[in-house]
Design a protein around this motif. Structure first.
Motif, PDB file in Angstrom:
ATOM      1  N   GLN A 116       0.850  -1.177   0.000  1.00  0.00           N
ATOM      2  CA  GLN A 116       0.000   0.000   0.000  1.00  0.00           C
ATOM      3  C   GLN A 116       0.890   1.233   0.000  1.00  0.00           C
ATOM      4  O   GLN A 116       1.894   1.278   0.707  1.00  0.00           O
ATOM      5  CB  GLN A 116      -0.891   0.028   1.247  1.00  0.00           C
ATOM      6  N   ARG A 117       0.516   2.242  -0.798  1.00  0.00           N
ATOM      7  CA  ARG A 117       1.266   3.494  -0.837  1.00  0.00           C
ATOM      8  C   ARG A 117       0.304   4.645  -0.560  1.00  0.00           C
ATOM      9  O   ARG A 117      -0.732   4.767  -1.192  1.00  0.00           O
ATOM     10  CB  ARG A 117       1.943   3.707  -2.174  1.00  0.00           C
ATOM     11  N   CYS A 118       0.665   5.467   0.419  1.00  0.00           N
ATOM     12  CA  CYS A 118      -0.162   6.607   0.787  1.00  0.00           C
ATOM     13  C   CYS A 118      -0.157   7.632  -0.349  1.00  0.00           C
ATOM     14  O   CYS A 118       0.901   7.983  -0.875  1.00  0.00           O
ATOM     15  CB  CYS A 118       0.363   7.245   2.078  1.00  0.00           C
ATOM     16  N   THR A 119      -1.329   8.094  -0.716  1.00  0.00           N
ATOM     17  CA  THR A 119      -1.447   9.071  -1.787  1.00  0.00           C
ATOM     18  C   THR A 119      -0.909  10.435  -1.360  1.00  0.00           C
ATOM     19  O   THR A 119      -0.401  11.182  -2.177  1.00  0.00           O
ATOM     20  CB  THR A 119      -2.921   9.217  -2.210  1.00  0.00           C
ATOM     21  N   VAL A 147       5.264   3.819   1.992  1.00  0.00           N
ATOM     22  CA  VAL A 147       4.971   2.455   1.553  1.00  0.00           C
ATOM     23  C   VAL A 147       4.748   1.589   2.781  1.00  0.00           C
ATOM     24  O   VAL A 147       5.543   1.606   3.717  1.00  0.00           O
ATOM     25  CB  VAL A 147       6.126   1.897   0.701  1.00  0.00           C
ATOM     26  N   VAL A 148       3.639   0.817   2.783  1.00  0.00           N
ATOM     27  CA  VAL A 148       3.288  -0.054   3.896  1.00  0.00           C
ATOM     28  C   VAL A 148       3.056  -1.453   3.344  1.00  0.00           C
ATOM     29  O   VAL A 148       2.295  -1.628   2.390  1.00  0.00           O
ATOM     30  CB  VAL A 148       2.009   0.441   4.607  1.00  0.00           C
ATOM     31  N   LEU A 200      -4.991   3.224   8.258  1.00  0.00           N
ATOM     32  CA  LEU A 200      -4.467   4.585   8.300  1.00  0.00           C
ATOM     33  C   LEU A 200      -2.975   4.564   7.982  1.00  0.00           C
ATOM     34  O   LEU A 200      -2.253   3.654   8.386  1.00  0.00           O
ATOM     35  CB  LEU A 200      -4.656   5.209   9.687  1.00  0.00           C
ATOM     36  N   CYS A 201      -2.507   5.609   7.306  1.00  0.00           N
ATOM     37  CA  CYS A 201      -1.085   5.745   7.030  1.00  0.00           C
ATOM     38  C   CYS A 201      -0.358   5.951   8.363  1.00  0.00           C
ATOM     39  O   CYS A 201      -0.781   6.781   9.175  1.00  0.00           O
ATOM     40  CB  CYS A 201      -0.852   6.929   6.106  1.00  0.00           C
ATOM     41  N   PRO A 202       0.734   5.216   8.628  1.00  0.00           N
ATOM     42  CA  PRO A 202       1.443   5.375   9.898  1.00  0.00           C
ATOM     43  C   PRO A 202       2.165   6.715  10.029  1.00  0.00           C
ATOM     44  O   PRO A 202       2.567   7.094  11.116  1.00  0.00           O
ATOM     45  CB  PRO A 202       2.436   4.217   9.910  1.00  0.00           C
ATOM     46  N   VAL A 203       2.316   7.476   8.944  1.00  0.00           N
ATOM     47  CA  VAL A 203       3.025   8.752   8.994  1.00  0.00           C
ATOM     48  C   VAL A 203       2.062   9.935   9.083  1.00  0.00           C
ATOM     49  O   VAL A 203       2.176  10.778   9.967  1.00  0.00           O
ATOM     50  CB  VAL A 203       3.953   8.903   7.769  1.00  0.00           C
ATOM     51  N   ALA A 206      -1.594   9.616   8.817  1.00  0.00           N
ATOM     52  CA  ALA A 206      -2.942   9.195   9.222  1.00  0.00           C
ATOM     53  C   ALA A 206      -3.988   9.363   8.130  1.00  0.00           C
ATOM     54  O   ALA A 206      -5.177   9.426   8.406  1.00  0.00           O
ATOM     55  CB  ALA A 206      -3.381   9.918  10.491  1.00  0.00           C
ATOM     56  N   SER A 207      -3.568   9.380   6.889  1.00  0.00           N
ATOM     57  CA  SER A 207      -4.502   9.435   5.773  1.00  0.00           C
ATOM     58  C   SER A 207      -5.163   8.068   5.598  1.00  0.00           C
ATOM     59  O   SER A 207      -4.580   7.033   5.911  1.00  0.00           O
ATOM     60  CB  SER A 207      -3.762   9.811   4.487  1.00  0.00           C
ATOM     61  N   THR A 208      -6.375   8.061   5.080  1.00  0.00           N
ATOM     62  CA  THR A 208      -7.065   6.800   4.807  1.00  0.00           C
ATOM     63  C   THR A 208      -6.962   6.400   3.340  1.00  0.00           C
ATOM     64  O   THR A 208      -7.507   5.379   2.949  1.00  0.00           O
ATOM     65  CB  THR A 208      -8.561   6.922   5.181  1.00  0.00           C
ATOM     66  N   ASP A 209      -6.266   7.190   2.553  1.00  0.00           N
ATOM     67  CA  ASP A 209      -6.138   6.933   1.119  1.00  0.00           C
ATOM     68  C   ASP A 209      -4.884   6.085   0.874  1.00  0.00           C
ATOM     69  O   ASP A 209      -3.807   6.610   0.606  1.00  0.00           O
ATOM     70  CB  ASP A 209      -6.063   8.253   0.367  1.00  0.00           C
TER      71      ASP A 209
END
Length: 128
Positions: A24-27, A32-33, A39-42, A44-47
């Motif tokens: 998964q990559r945060c937009t 990269v997760v 939620l993004c660990p950096v 907190a985005s849900t995208d």
């Protein structure tokens, strides 16, 4: 590799390499997760859309992680062929003897959920 179970030793084939990695990559922040996250660990985005990447890369760093009550764990940083840097485990890679720039291939997932890589054998051409 030879595996001994105490009863009878037998040959075990190593696991085949993967063809691609899914992550998964945060937009918003491009983090990269590799574990499934809501939620993004950096940031907190849900995208967090799923993407595919190459399963090959090169070692570019070493990290030693120590937690209270646990021993030291050594992780490596691998830069995939598409430029993404991944913190992972590399099997059969002695620390201090594995050169930066060594080619690695993904073979699966470690028990702690991190990607597991294997160092590719070095092919040397003999010149006379």
């Amino acid at each position: 590799m030879r595996l001994s179970t105490g009863l009878k030793a037998r040959e075990v084939d190593p696991s085949p390499p993967l063809e691609e990695l899914r992550f998964q990559r945060c937009t918003w922040c491009s983090t990269v997760v590799f574990r499934t996250c809501l939620l993004c660990p950096v940031c907190a985005s849900t995208d967090l859309p799923w993407q595919r990447g190459p399963a090959t890369g090169k070692i570019c760093g070493v990290i030693q992680v120590g937690r209270k009550g646990h021993g030291l764990r050594t992780d490596m940083v691998v830069e995939l062929d598409n430029g993404v840097r991944v913190r992972c485990e590399v099997e059969n890679a002695p620390i201090g003897l594995t050169a930066y720039g060594a080619c690695v291939t993904a073979v699966g997932t470690a028990p702690n959920g991190m990607p597991l890589f294997r160092v590719d054998p070095v092919v040397r051409e003999e010149r006379w």
